[in-house]
Each structure stands twice: as structure tokens, then as C-alpha cells.
Design a protein around this motif. Structure first.
Motif, short mmCIF file in Angstrom:
data_model
loop_
_atom_site.label_atom_id
_atom_site.label_comp_id
_atom_site.label_asym_id
_atom_site.label_seq_id
_atom_site.Cartn_x
_atom_site.Cartn_y
_atom_site.Cartn_z
N ARG A 159 0.82 -1.22 0.00
CA ARG A 159 0.00 0.00 0.00
C ARG A 159 0.85 1.26 0.00
O ARG A 159 0.49 2.26 -0.62
CB ARG A 159 -0.82 -0.05 1.28
N ARG A 160 1.98 1.23 0.70
CA ARG A 160 2.73 2.46 0.93
C ARG A 160 3.26 3.08 -0.34
O ARG A 160 3.59 4.25 -0.38
CB ARG A 160 3.87 2.20 1.92
N ARG A 161 3.39 2.28 -1.40
CA ARG A 161 3.96 2.82 -2.64
C ARG A 161 2.93 3.44 -3.56
O ARG A 161 3.26 4.07 -4.55
CB ARG A 161 4.64 1.70 -3.41
N PRO A 185 18.51 12.91 -8.45
CA PRO A 185 18.28 11.53 -8.88
C PRO A 185 16.79 11.20 -8.81
O PRO A 185 16.05 11.78 -8.01
CB PRO A 185 19.07 10.70 -7.87
N LEU A 186 16.35 10.28 -9.69
CA LEU A 186 14.94 9.92 -9.74
C LEU A 186 14.62 8.83 -8.73
O LEU A 186 15.39 7.90 -8.55
CB LEU A 186 14.56 9.41 -11.14
N SER A 187 13.49 8.95 -8.08
CA SER A 187 13.05 7.91 -7.15
C SER A 187 12.71 6.65 -7.93
O SER A 187 11.84 6.68 -8.80
CB SER A 187 11.81 8.40 -6.39
N PRO A 188 13.40 5.54 -7.65
CA PRO A 188 13.10 4.29 -8.38
C PRO A 188 11.65 3.85 -8.19
O PRO A 188 11.02 3.35 -9.13
CB PRO A 188 14.05 3.28 -7.73
N THR A 189 11.11 4.06 -6.98
CA THR A 189 9.73 3.65 -6.73
C THR A 189 8.77 4.45 -7.60
O THR A 189 7.90 3.89 -8.28
CB THR A 189 9.35 3.90 -5.26
N SER A 211 9.14 3.60 -11.30
CA SER A 211 8.60 2.30 -11.71
C SER A 211 7.08 2.32 -11.76
O SER A 211 6.46 1.55 -12.48
CB SER A 211 9.09 1.19 -10.78
#
Lengths: 256, 88
Positions: free
Chosen positions: A51-53, A105-109, A112
């Protein structure tokens, strides 16, 4: 030229900030309730680490998807699915673009989950669903192209049923010049199947008069469709970017 | 070192938006990835980015013992203490 198709709406449910029950939607139809500016549906049924993402748009999509299937008594792992959104997760994408401009930098989360099929992927993971799933976008006709995609899937193979989920939220301020009548956040899920039980409907589309008038555009198709479902009218015509879409149903059924 | 461990607890919770987790839930030896706290590979990337922003540490997947260093709050604190620089 006209193309007609028929199917059944087994269940539907809709969510918008401040309008999230059938009664609230009836009040909205009657003009007694407005969609609020902010609000996010609860998705407590999902595991905390999942859920957190989720962005707001994904929470909206999964909230209506799972509620629609639960109400219908349908196993979430046993449907095909179509996720329609005109803008997708545009707020996330814009945030990433700001990061690029700032040299951050870009957040990978966030990266994606910024793709247009993010909700489709999240739903199928959460539901452990291995059936076909797709994501569509089609300008002002996005909702109807989502339905058409599902109708095509049902025509090709009758089962399993097809879940259609439509979500959108208002464009960020930076894109205000591109706003086009879609000024509220909303999500709607419909479970479509080729036979009973469910409300039988037929859908026709034909070349319409190309709409070039941006100012004063009509309400988005999905919300007009909700109004129709909750009315006693048998027919509905939605004018799109270049097509007119005509719905027909038996006069007595109000869809719920 | 205790201050750094608490800083890292806060960093993990805020970076990974773990709204249901409090710093006290993460013990020094709680396994962060997999079974313990339940973090995964995307979280590892996200955490690596946060370490770079906060402590100026660049994670090199080839030369750093990433799996070992990211195992627990204790190992992460040792790693950060040994490699921290002025933030970029």
C-alpha cells in the motif's frame, strides 16, 4: 457506419472525493452533493508494504476494482481487466520531470509506478491475477475506448468476465492550458460479462461531429455514464472527440 | 552510533513512506529485507538514493558488500559511519 455490440453489466461502483456510496452518487446526480477537491480512498485491505507505494490514482483504481468485484462475489483472480485513464499518474510524472530539471536523482519507486499500466500491474499483483490485463488512453473518449476494449475481449472469448476501471484526476496547475472539462478526481469500475446475471446493454458507435470547442466542454463520459446508470432513461448518447457512442438498456432496470 | 542508528530508522521510514511503522519497531538487528521489515529490491535502490542525498555515499553494487551492509540497522550504521561524506 454503425457498429453494435451487446454485453451485460454485472456490477459497477464509483468513487470520488466525498461521493463514494450509491446514495451519495444519487445525491450528486440530484445536484445535492458536489465532488470535493481532495480525498483519497482507503485501501486498508492491501498489505502495508504494498500500500505504501501507491499514488492516489492507483489507490483510487484498486479501491473501486476490489469493491466492485467483492460486491459481485467475483474472485479478483478470475477476471480479465482493462485500466483506462486519460492522463494516468500525471502528477507523479510531472514530479519526476521536475527532479530531472533540478538535477536530482529519480526515485526508483515513483519511476517504476509512473507508467500508464501501473494500476494494471498493481491490481494483478495484489489479486494474484494471471489473466490478460491492459491499459488504454484515448483523449476525451478514454472511458468509452476502455469499454470497447472490454467488449472486444468478450466478443473474442466469453469468459472470464472483464473488469473495466476508469480513473482520472485533474491535471496539475502547470498543465492548466490543456484542461478539457475534466476538473474532478473520480474512479469507476464495471464488471462486464457476455451473459446473465447483469443488466443487458447494447452499445453503438458512429462517426460524430468532430468537437473542436474546448471551452465549455461537456462533463467527462464516465460521469455522464454514472448519471445514466442511476437514472430511469433507457438510452444515452455520449459525444466524443470524433465518435458518438449510443447506449441502450431495458427501461425498467436502474443498474443497482 | 546510537544517534546515527535512530537517524537511519527515521530515514528508512520517511524515504519508504512506511506510515504504519514506528522507529521503535525497527530493532538494531531486525532484518530489513525479505522476511523482517519486508523491504525489496526497489526499496534498496530508493534507500541507496537517500544515502547518497543525506550522507554523500554512492553505492557501488560491484565493490560494496551491499547485501551485507543493508542487512540491519547495525550494519547500515557501521557502513554509513565509515563512508559518509559531506552531502552533495
Amino acid at each position: 457506419m454503425s457498429q453494435s455490440t451487446t454485453f451485460h453489466i454485472r456490477n459497477w461502483c464509483a468513487w470520488a472525493p466525498g461521493v463514494d456510496t450509491p446514495d451519495a452518487w444519487r445525491e450528486w446526480c440530484a445536484g445535492d452533493r458536489d465532488i470535493a477537491d481532495s480525498g483519497t480512498p482507503r485501501v486498508d485491505f492491501l498489505p502495508a508494504n504494498f500500500r505504501r507505494r501507491l499514488s492516489r490514482v492507483s489507490k483510487m483504481a484498486l479501491a473501486v476494482a476490489f469493491r466492485c468485484l467483492e460486491e459481485a462475489g467475483t474472485d479478483p483472480a478470475a477476471v480479465r481487466s482493462v485500466f483506462a485513464s486519460r492522463y494516468g499518474d500525471v502528477a507523479t510524472t510531472l514530479g519526476l520531470l521536475h527532479d530531472i530539471v533540478a538535477g536530482e536523482p529519480l526515485s526508483p519507486t515513483r519511476f517504476s509506478l509512473s507508467v500508464h499500466n501501473a494500476s494494471s500491474g498493481l491490481f494483478t499483483i495484489a489479486a494474484k491475477n494471471h489473466h490478460p490485463s491492459t491499459a488504454v488512453s484515448g483523449r476525451r473518449d478514454t472511458f468509452m475506448y476502455g469499454i470497447l476494449e472490454a467488449a472486444g475481449m468478450l466478443r473474442h472469448t466469453a469468459s472470464p468476465p472483464v473488469l473495466v476501471v476508469m480513473t482520472d484526476e485533474p491535471l496539475p496547475e502547470m498543465y492548466a492550458a490543456f484542461r478539457d472539462g475534466d476538473e474532478v478526481a473520480y474512479a469507476i469500475a464495471l464488471l462486464l460479462c457476455d451473459a446473465e446475471p447483469g443488466m443487458p446493454v447494447s452499445l453503438d458507435h458512429r462517426s460524430g461531429t468532430q468537437s473542436t470547442n474546448v471551452a465549455g466542454e461537456p462533463e467527462c463520459q464516465a460521469l455522464s455514464f454514472v448519471r445514466w446508470l442511476l437514472s430511469d432513461k433507457s438510452g444515452l448518447t455520449l459525444s466524443g472527440q470524433s465518435l458518438d457512442w449510443s447506449w441502450q438498456r431495458p427501461r425498467t432496470d436502474n443498474g443497482h | 552510533m546510537e544517534d546515527l542508528k535512530n537517524e537511519l530508522r527515521e530515514l528508512i521510514i520517511s524515504t519508504l513512506e512506511m506510515e504504519d511503522v514506528s522507529p521503535d519497531d525497527i530493532e538494531d538487528d531486525t532484518i530489513l529485507f525479505g522476511d523482517g521489515l519486508g523491504l525489496d529490491s526497489i526499496d534498496a535502490l530508493e534507500l541507496g538514493m537517500a544515502l547518497r542525498k543525506t550522507y554523500g555515499i554512492r553505492i557501488n553494487g560491484k565493490t560494496n558488500e551491499v547485501r551485507q551492509n543493508f542487512a540491519t540497522i547495525s550494519s547500515l550504521a557501521e557502513f554509513v559511519a565509515a563512508h559518509r561524506q559531506a552531502p552533495e
